[in-house]
Structures are given as structure tokens and as C-alpha cells.
Design an enzyme around this catalytic site. Structure first.
Site, mmCIF file in Angstrom:
data_model
loop_
_atom_site.group_PDB
_atom_site.id
_atom_site.type_symbol
_atom_site.label_atom_id
_atom_site.label_comp_id
_atom_site.label_asym_id
_atom_site.label_seq_id
_atom_site.Cartn_x
_atom_site.Cartn_y
_atom_site.Cartn_z
ATOM 1 C CE LYS A 37 12.742 2.242 -3.515
ATOM 2 N NZ LYS A 37 12.376 1.401 -2.651
ATOM 3 N N GLY A 58 0.909 -1.273 -0.071
ATOM 4 C CA GLY A 58 0.053 -0.170 -0.012
ATOM 5 C C GLY A 58 0.624 1.183 -0.040
ATOM 6 N NE ARG A 66 10.876 1.563 4.191
ATOM 7 C CZ ARG A 66 10.507 1.067 5.441
ATOM 8 N NH1 ARG A 66 10.871 1.972 6.188
ATOM 9 N NH2 ARG A 66 10.421 0.055 5.792
ATOM 10 C CG HIS A 90 2.928 0.769 -5.303
ATOM 11 N ND1 HIS A 90 3.211 1.799 -4.594
ATOM 12 C CD2 HIS A 90 3.692 -0.347 -4.869
ATOM 13 C CE1 HIS A 90 3.677 1.263 -3.415
ATOM 14 N NE2 HIS A 90 4.051 0.060 -3.756
ATOM 15 C CG LEU A 98 -1.243 1.684 -3.871
ATOM 16 C CD1 LEU A 98 -2.411 1.350 -4.677
ATOM 17 C CD2 LEU A 98 -0.138 0.630 -3.864
ATOM 18 C CG HIS A 99 4.885 5.137 -4.775
ATOM 19 N ND1 HIS A 99 5.594 4.333 -5.735
ATOM 20 C CD2 HIS A 99 5.279 4.301 -3.689
ATOM 21 C CE1 HIS A 99 6.293 3.257 -5.269
ATOM 22 N NE2 HIS A 99 6.094 3.085 -4.069
ATOM 23 C CB SER A 143 10.202 4.724 -1.588
ATOM 24 O OG SER A 143 9.915 4.032 -0.348
ATOM 25 C CD GLN A 185 7.883 -7.183 3.981
ATOM 26 O OE1 GLN A 185 7.032 -8.132 3.465
ATOM 27 N NE2 GLN A 185 8.425 -6.345 3.143
ATOM 28 C CD GLN A 231 10.634 -7.303 -2.412
ATOM 29 O OE1 GLN A 231 10.598 -6.994 -0.995
ATOM 30 N NE2 GLN A 231 9.758 -6.639 -3.015
#
Ligand code: AMP
Length: 271
Positions: A145, A27, A183, A33, A29-30, A181, A57, A149
């Protein structure tokens, strides 16, 4: 767009379809995404987005708590994009069953972010393995990015002979260069400027490395990043993006992988 909160009703619905293109998210969302979703819509299967902030995680409870959440706005964005399905599971829905396949964790999980976030990739692979078992997607769209992962999910899929195919998607950036991001919403204007300066500094450095075919003194560069305003550097390393081996000389395939903090916000990227 149909919204599901439990796997049984979701399974009942998607069993009727020919296949699913799946975009897992946490979520907030940017544009990053959204680019994955737009790519998925070009494929022939129905698009399913999940929103689940996976507690397993996060290596720090405080980081999990402060992770940006905005489900109402996310739902609006997804409706506008006309995706087919949105899955917002509860913790119990995801963790209340025993998956058939065991998680495979490649040894590369011990490097880069794995060194600084103990248990992070175990948590990522655990949740992805469960999502795959519930959804059985034909395609999974993942962003470069989070290259480490992406690589580890690919290795798990290969090793466990899972039929889903990974579609790698390029990193989307803000106008100031920093990778989009969730964040970033925790950064103020000045901190965004710092992140932008760090991005341009490292982009220039990579260009110089390729042009002059030399490696720079990483410790000196880390000091420069602190002078630019980074509070702490977790890592700054060169890796070949196919083999994930450390490079001895800059060749055409390497990326600079980095993770650093600006006050309480941790940012990762690779260029
Ligand atoms: P997250 O919500 O951060 O777990 O990310 C969900 C997916 O979006 C992952 O596959 C990420 O790699 C991808 N993603 C996140 N940020 C970006 C970005 N700036 N560009 C492209 N993909 C991204």
C-alpha cells in the site's frame, strides 16, 4: 506476548532468539497490519511488532496530533494474534543514540509523496534505520500500500549492505474497495463512500488503459476525482512498479499511484 518499552531490555531478550521477523507500525491496527503479522507467523523466526507514531515523518504538527492512536485496543488485538514481542518505545529510546549507519535516500524520494510531504521520507528512513540497528531483524514485513516507502527502504538496505530481507505484502482492502488505513477512522460514512467511488473509478480506468493500451489525460481525470468529492489531489501518476520509471505506454507492470484529500484526511493508494 512480552511488551518492551526500552531497547536495552528488548535487546537482552531477543539476543537469546535465533532471529526476529519484524513488523513496524504506527498503531491503529487494522486488517492490513494483521495480514502482515499473520504472514510473519508463517516464517520460522519470532514475531516482533512495534508501535511508534514517528513525529519526524509528519510534515505538519496538526497531522501528527490527529493521527489515530489506540494502544489499548492494539494490545488486545496483538495478544489475540499471539505475537512474541511488542515494542512500544518512547521518543528518547529511538532518537537518544547515534546510529552506526547513515541513511541512504534514493532520488525517487523526491517524487510522489516526497513532493508533497517535505521531509517525510527522511523521517521514515531515519526511524527505520534506528529500528533495524536495535532489532537486527532477519525479515521486515512491509505493505505494498505504501509502495514508495517500501521501495526506498529496500534501496537503503541494499546500499548500506544491511542483512535484513524485506518481505513485500499485498494491499488489504475494505469491502468497499478502499485500502485499509489507520486514517480511515477519521472518515465519516459519506466520506468513505467518496473514497470508495474514487477507488472504483480509478480501478476501471486502469483496466481500460491496459485493454486499449492508451494513457488518459491526467488533468481531466483529476477533475473527475474532484467531481466525485475529493477536496484536493496531490498526485495521480503511472509508474512501472519494478523500475519506478514513468511509463510511456501502459504495459503489464504499471500501477496508478495516487494521493488525495477528503477534507482534512489525506489518503494514498496504488492500484
Ligand atoms: P503504518 O502503521 O501505516 O505505518 O503501516 C505499517 C505497515 O503496514 C506498513 O508496512 C504499511 O505499508 C502496512 N500497511 C498499511 N496499510 C496496509 C494495507 N491496507 N494492506 C497491507 N499493508 C498495509
Amino acid at each position: 506476548m512480552k511488551i518492551f518499552k526500552d531497547k536495552h531490555s528488548l535487546r537482552k531478550e531477543i539476543l537469546k532468539t535465533k532471529g526476529i521477523s519484524f513488523i513496524p507500525t504506527m498503531g491503529g491496527l487494522h486488517k492490513g497490519h494483521i495480514s502482515l503479522i499473520k504472514k510473519s507467523k508463517k516464517f520460522k523466526f519470532k514475531t516482533l511488532v512495534s508501535i511508534f507514531v514517528n513525529p519526524k515523518q509528519f510534515n505538519k504538527r496538526s497531522d501528527f496530533r490527529s493521527y489515530p492512536r489506540n494502544t489499548k485496543i492494539d494490545i488486545k488485538k496483538l495478544k489475540k494474534l499471539k505475537i512474541n514481542y511488542l515494542y512500544i518505545p518512547t521518543f528518547k529510546d529511538i532518537y537518544g543514540f547515534k546510529p552506526k549507519k547513515k541513511v541512504f535516500l534514493d532520488k525517487f524520494s523526491k517524487k510522489l509523496c516526497g513532493k508533497f510531504r517535505k521531509g517525510h521520507f527522511e523521517g521514515v528512513l531515519n526511524v527505520v534505520n534506528r529500528f533495524i540497528e536495535i532489532i537486527k531483524p532477519k525479515y521486515i514485513f512491509l505493505g505494498k500500500k505504501d509502495y514508495q516507502q517500501l521501495y526506498l527502504i529496500k534501496k537503503h538496505i541494499e546500499k548500506r549492505k544491511i542483512k535484513s530481507k524485506i518481505i513485500e505484502c499485498k494491499t488489504i482492502r475494505e469491502n468497499n474497495g478502499i485500502a485499509c488505513s489507520s486514517r480511515n477512522s477519521n472518515l465519516d460514512k459519506n466520506q468513505k463512500k467518496i473514497a470508495s467511488n474514487i477507488f472504483y473509478y480509478l480501478s476501471d480506468l486502469k483496466k481500460k488503459m491496459k485493454k486499449k493500451y492508451i494513457l488518459f489525460n491526467i488533468n481531466k481525470i483529476k477533475k473527475d476525482l474532484v467531481n466525485l468529492g475529493a477536496s484536493k489531489i496531490d498526485y495521480l501518476e503511472n509508474y512501472n512498479v519494478d523500475s519506478f520509471k514513468k511509463i510511456k505506454k501502459p504495459n503489464s507492470k504499471f500501477n496508478l499511484f495516487f494521493a488525495y484529500h477528503i477534507k482534512n484526511t489525506r489518503l494514498i493508494d496504488n492500484i
